[in-house]
Design a protein around this motif. Sequence first.
Motif, PDB file in Angstrom:
ATOM      1  N   LEU A  80       0.984  -0.975   0.233  1.00 33.05           N
ATOM      2  CA  LEU A  80       0.103   0.024   0.116  1.00 33.05           C
ATOM      3  C   LEU A  80       1.189   1.578   0.006  1.00 33.05           C
ATOM      4  CD1 LEU A  80      -3.195   0.133   0.074  1.00 33.05           C
ATOM      5  CD2 LEU A  80      -3.000   0.480   2.542  1.00 33.05           C
ATOM      6  N   GLN A  81       1.928   1.188   0.822  1.00 34.65           N
ATOM      7  CA  GLN A  81       2.788   2.396   0.933  1.00 34.65           C
ATOM      8  C   GLN A  81       3.460   2.869  -0.541  1.00 34.65           C
ATOM      9  OE1 GLN A  81       5.022   0.428   4.079  1.00 34.65           O
ATOM     10  NE2 GLN A  81       4.214   1.950   5.875  1.00 34.65           N
ATOM     11  N   LEU A 121      -6.619  -0.376   8.315  1.00 37.61           N
ATOM     12  CA  LEU A 121      -5.849   0.510   7.592  1.00 37.61           C
ATOM     13  C   LEU A 121      -6.769   1.538   6.988  1.00 37.61           C
ATOM     14  CD1 LEU A 121      -3.813  -2.294   5.720  1.00 37.61           C
ATOM     15  CD2 LEU A 121      -2.918  -0.841   7.327  1.00 37.61           C
ATOM     16  N   SER A 122      -6.257   2.759   7.374  1.00 39.44           N
ATOM     17  CA  SER A 122      -7.285   3.850   6.773  1.00 39.44           C
ATOM     18  C   SER A 122      -6.117   4.644   6.016  1.00 39.44           C
ATOM     19  CB  SER A 122      -7.792   5.026   7.884  1.00 39.44           C
ATOM     20  OG  SER A 122      -8.657   4.297   8.678  1.00 39.44           O
ATOM     21  N   PHE A 123      -6.839   5.056   4.735  1.00 38.10           N
ATOM     22  CA  PHE A 123      -5.810   5.646   3.845  1.00 38.10           C
ATOM     23  C   PHE A 123      -6.827   6.638   2.545  1.00 38.10           C
ATOM     24  CE2 PHE A 123      -7.316   3.006   0.212  1.00 38.10           C
ATOM     25  CZ  PHE A 123      -7.632   1.996   0.794  1.00 38.10           C
ATOM     26  N   ASN A 124      -6.050   7.388   2.186  1.00 39.59           N
ATOM     27  CA  ASN A 124      -6.643   8.182   0.899  1.00 39.59           C
ATOM     28  C   ASN A 124      -5.607   8.327  -0.275  1.00 39.59           C
ATOM     29  OD1 ASN A 124      -9.292   9.243   1.479  1.00 39.59           O
ATOM     30  ND2 ASN A 124      -8.374  10.575   3.083  1.00 39.59           N
ATOM     31  N   ALA A 159      -5.376  -9.834   0.311  1.00 37.57           N
ATOM     32  CA  ALA A 159      -4.601  -8.787   0.202  1.00 37.57           C
ATOM     33  C   ALA A 159      -4.162  -8.339  -1.163  1.00 37.57           C
ATOM     34  CB  ALA A 159      -3.632  -8.956   1.195  1.00 37.57           C
ATOM     35  N   ASP A 160      -3.805  -9.262  -1.981  1.00 35.89           N
ATOM     36  CA  ASP A 160      -3.622  -8.972  -3.166  1.00 35.89           C
ATOM     37  C   ASP A 160      -4.676  -8.405  -4.114  1.00 35.89           C
ATOM     38  OD1 ASP A 160      -0.785  -9.962  -2.775  1.00 35.89           O
ATOM     39  OD2 ASP A 160      -1.371 -12.185  -3.450  1.00 35.89           O
ATOM     40  N   LEU A 161      -5.752  -9.122  -3.841  1.00 33.67           N
ATOM     41  CA  LEU A 161      -6.885  -8.682  -4.741  1.00 33.67           C
ATOM     42  C   LEU A 161      -7.369  -7.093  -4.507  1.00 33.67           C
ATOM     43  CD1 LEU A 161      -9.136 -11.952  -4.423  1.00 33.67           C
ATOM     44  CD2 LEU A 161      -8.224 -10.989  -6.573  1.00 33.67           C
ATOM     45  N   PHE A 162      -7.161  -6.813  -3.235  1.00 32.85           N
ATOM     46  CA  PHE A 162      -7.369  -5.519  -2.527  1.00 32.85           C
ATOM     47  C   PHE A 162      -6.550  -4.473  -3.167  1.00 32.85           C
ATOM     48  CE2 PHE A 162      -5.642  -2.728   0.851  1.00 32.85           C
ATOM     49  CZ  PHE A 162      -6.568  -1.762   0.877  1.00 32.85           C
ATOM     50  N   ILE A 163      -5.108  -4.860  -3.083  1.00 31.50           N
ATOM     51  CA  ILE A 163      -4.206  -4.042  -3.882  1.00 31.50           C
ATOM     52  C   ILE A 163      -4.222  -3.837  -5.510  1.00 31.50           C
ATOM     53  CG2 ILE A 163      -1.727  -3.918  -4.283  1.00 31.50           C
ATOM     54  CD1 ILE A 163      -2.203  -2.986  -1.316  1.00 31.50           C
ATOM     55  N   ASN A 164      -4.659  -4.998  -5.977  1.00 30.22           N
ATOM     56  CA  ASN A 164      -4.913  -4.926  -7.449  1.00 30.22           C
ATOM     57  C   ASN A 164      -5.983  -4.007  -7.565  1.00 30.22           C
ATOM     58  OD1 ASN A 164      -2.666  -6.334  -8.034  1.00 30.22           O
ATOM     59  ND2 ASN A 164      -3.635  -8.297  -8.220  1.00 30.22           N
ATOM     60  N   ALA A 165      -7.116  -4.138  -7.028  1.00 30.13           N
ATOM     61  CA  ALA A 165      -8.394  -3.366  -7.161  1.00 30.13           C
ATOM     62  C   ALA A 165      -7.990  -1.763  -6.955  1.00 30.13           C
ATOM     63  CB  ALA A 165      -9.423  -3.782  -6.170  1.00 30.13           C
ATOM     64  N   ILE A 166      -7.248  -1.621  -6.133  1.00 27.88           N
ATOM     65  CA  ILE A 166      -6.668  -0.126  -5.940  1.00 27.88           C
ATOM     66  C   ILE A 166      -5.994   0.444  -7.071  1.00 27.88           C
ATOM     67  CG2 ILE A 166      -5.379   1.398  -4.760  1.00 27.88           C
ATOM     68  CD1 ILE A 166      -5.972   0.093  -2.039  1.00 27.88           C
ATOM     69  N   LEU A 167      -5.080  -0.411  -7.611  1.00 29.48           N
ATOM     70  CA  LEU A 167      -4.248  -0.097  -8.779  1.00 29.48           C
ATOM     71  C   LEU A 167      -5.127  -0.016 -10.000  1.00 29.48           C
ATOM     72  CD1 LEU A 167      -1.179  -2.466  -8.087  1.00 29.48           C
ATOM     73  CD2 LEU A 167      -1.406   0.203  -7.814  1.00 29.48           C
ATOM     74  N   GLU A 168      -6.181  -0.633 -10.130  1.00 28.92           N
ATOM     75  CA  GLU A 168      -6.885  -0.608 -11.195  1.00 28.92           C
ATOM     76  C   GLU A 168      -7.809   0.663 -10.960  1.00 28.92           C
ATOM     77  OE1 GLU A 168      -9.879  -3.709 -12.002  1.00 28.92           O
ATOM     78  OE2 GLU A 168      -8.175  -5.025 -12.127  1.00 28.92           O
ATOM     79  N   ALA A 169      -8.375   0.907  -9.865  1.00 27.59           N
ATOM     80  CA  ALA A 169      -9.209   2.038  -9.826  1.00 27.59           C
ATOM     81  C   ALA A 169      -8.212   3.459 -10.000  1.00 27.59           C
ATOM     82  CB  ALA A 169      -9.756   2.105  -8.425  1.00 27.59           C
ATOM     83  N   TYR A 202      -2.970   6.558   7.296  1.00 28.15           N
ATOM     84  CA  TYR A 202      -3.216   7.198   8.693  1.00 28.15           C
ATOM     85  C   TYR A 202      -2.678   6.221   9.811  1.00 28.15           C
ATOM     86  CZ  TYR A 202      -5.336  10.475   5.463  1.00 28.15           C
ATOM     87  OH  TYR A 202      -5.493  11.306   4.316  1.00 28.15           O
ATOM     88  N   GLY A 203      -2.106   7.051  10.762  1.00 30.63           N
ATOM     89  CA  GLY A 203      -1.437   5.721  11.825  1.00 30.63           C
ATOM     90  C   GLY A 203      -0.183   5.555  11.529  1.00 30.63           C
ATOM     91  N   PRO A 204       0.455   4.715  12.340  1.00 31.46           N
ATOM     92  CA  PRO A 204       1.981   4.636  12.404  1.00 31.46           C
ATOM     93  C   PRO A 204       2.315   3.622  11.023  1.00 31.46           C
ATOM     94  CG  PRO A 204       0.847   3.652  14.395  1.00 31.46           C
ATOM     95  CD  PRO A 204      -0.017   4.185  13.602  1.00 31.46           C
ATOM     96  N   SER A 205       3.522   4.025  10.688  1.00 29.64           N
ATOM     97  CA  SER A 205       3.960   3.499   9.397  1.00 29.64           C
ATOM     98  C   SER A 205       4.404   1.782   9.570  1.00 29.64           C
ATOM     99  CB  SER A 205       5.017   4.193   8.657  1.00 29.64           C
ATOM    100  OG  SER A 205       6.149   4.648   9.191  1.00 29.64           O
ATOM    101  N   ASP A 206       4.976   1.653  11.117  1.00 27.67           N
ATOM    102  CA  ASP A 206       5.599   0.454  11.204  1.00 27.67           C
ATOM    103  C   ASP A 206       4.523  -0.523  11.534  1.00 27.67           C
ATOM    104  OD1 ASP A 206       6.656  -1.568  12.489  1.00 27.67           O
ATOM    105  OD2 ASP A 206       7.474  -0.454  14.118  1.00 27.67           O
ATOM    106  N   PRO A 207       4.482  -1.647  10.838  1.00 22.98           N
ATOM    107  CA  PRO A 207       3.313  -2.582  10.523  1.00 22.98           C
ATOM    108  C   PRO A 207       3.417  -3.587  11.981  1.00 22.98           C
ATOM    109  CG  PRO A 207       5.044  -3.217   8.978  1.00 22.98           C
ATOM    110  CD  PRO A 207       5.472  -2.038   9.455  1.00 22.98           C
ATOM    111  N   ASP A 208       4.630  -3.499  12.802  1.00 23.52           N
ATOM    112  CA  ASP A 208       4.711  -4.083  14.041  1.00 23.52           C
ATOM    113  C   ASP A 208       3.807  -3.637  14.890  1.00 23.52           C
ATOM    114  OD1 ASP A 208       6.046  -6.370  13.940  1.00 23.52           O
ATOM    115  OD2 ASP A 208       8.167  -5.342  13.689  1.00 23.52           O
ATOM    116  N   ILE A 209       3.428  -2.044  14.961  1.00 22.60           N
ATOM    117  CA  ILE A 209       2.346  -1.624  15.985  1.00 22.60           C
ATOM    118  C   ILE A 209       0.995  -1.341  15.443  1.00 22.60           C
ATOM    119  CG2 ILE A 209       4.336  -0.764  17.439  1.00 22.60           C
ATOM    120  CD1 ILE A 209       4.192   2.005  16.111  1.00 22.60           C
TER     121      ILE A 209
END
Length: 408
Positions: free
Chosen positions: A312-313, A333-336, A389-399, A321-328
């Motif tokens: 996503l990054q 995941l909220s984003f724009n 997760a892959d389908l989600f990322i692909n759908a964002i890229l398509e959009a 929005y929120g910390p960039s470190d996936p460990d915490i």
Amino acid sequence: MNDLLEDFPILKEMINDEKLVYLDNAATTQKPKQVLDTIRYYYEHDNANVHRGVHTLAERATKQYEQVREKVVNFIGGNDPHEVVYTKGTTEALNWVAAGYGATHVHAGDEIVVSYMEHHSNIVPWQQLAAKVGAKLKYITLTADGQLDLESAKHVITDKTVLVSLCHASNVLGVVNPIKEVAQLAHQHGAIMVVDGAQAVPHMRVNVQKLGADFYAFSGHKMLGPTGIGVLWGKKELLAGMRPLEFGGEMIANVGLYHTDFKEPPYKFEGGTQNIAGVVGLGAAIDYLTEVGLDNVTAHEKSLSKYVLPKLQKIPGIEIYGPSDPDIRTGVLSFNLTGIHPHDLASALDMDGVAVRAGHHCAQPLMKYLGVGATARASFYLYNTKADADLFINAILEAKEFFSNGSF
Ligand code: PMP
């Protein structure tokens, strides 16, 4: 976790000719067959009103209703089932604390403390209470990366504070708050600690006593259970001093013409016929989560965040929005995406069968704090997979492609 997908019939739904990828778990979760079957079995074999009859079905229904109280208290690390009050959900639980406890324990000039990351249901009841009794509502600020700022908490919580109410996990920022530390701070100042656990109990092992909570609220529907059932856990002595809000059948010990004595907690809060099948369904959801293991749920969500966040990054124009470190981070995941309104993005993803949320997520003060009107939000749960997760990322890229071509 992939072996449990079969338990969730709805995940086989096709949406716009695509396989459903359900990523709106912070709003509500899907229900496994075990929960659905338990509710159906209850209605087909045990249905009766509780606490009222001596007949066999009434006894069976009452037994289950009370057994779930024990399941709940074990699940959240309490030690007395009588500290578990059934509610409609987190919203009702927090409202009851504000109106039932706050109205008699918070006075003019007292301070109530919340944070900028709260859901409306952990803001509005306190605003109402503050306005009614003349108390002051104060906000703990956030760090630049969207975590609760403990330094701010140390300033905002004072000897005038009588009640601190925080979410255990944010429904927008994907952070888990240091409740234990804040509870210690609150107690040092003689205040009580109220916790909105709506986004925590479904996703991590919670121990209300170790956290130092005085009240803890959560919803069944966000943890594989049915809608219309939730819990207010409260310390016995606090529940004893809290006014009931629904007066009528079942919550009374003795009714005279002009005076009524109420039952002891939790019964004095459960006036009228309760959502018994909901309680039974909540019990089945707790059994299911216990069987899977809360630590496994947390680990699974964390591994999905670690997998999806770097992807996503990398998307140009994305703001997360929120910390960039996936460990915490939790699985929220909220984003724009620059140039695309989150509602348009969510509609585009829906065309690919991907269900995400767009809007203010019932957190308008947080949106203002972040300087945005709305965000898109994907929230993962135990039945989501890397393929999702892959389908989600692909759908964002398509959009993104679709909107940047101006072909809409
Ligand atoms: N608090 C938080 C953090 C939430 O995410 C939600 C639900 N979105 C609530 C409270 C309210 O829960 P319910 O609608 O089940 O009462």
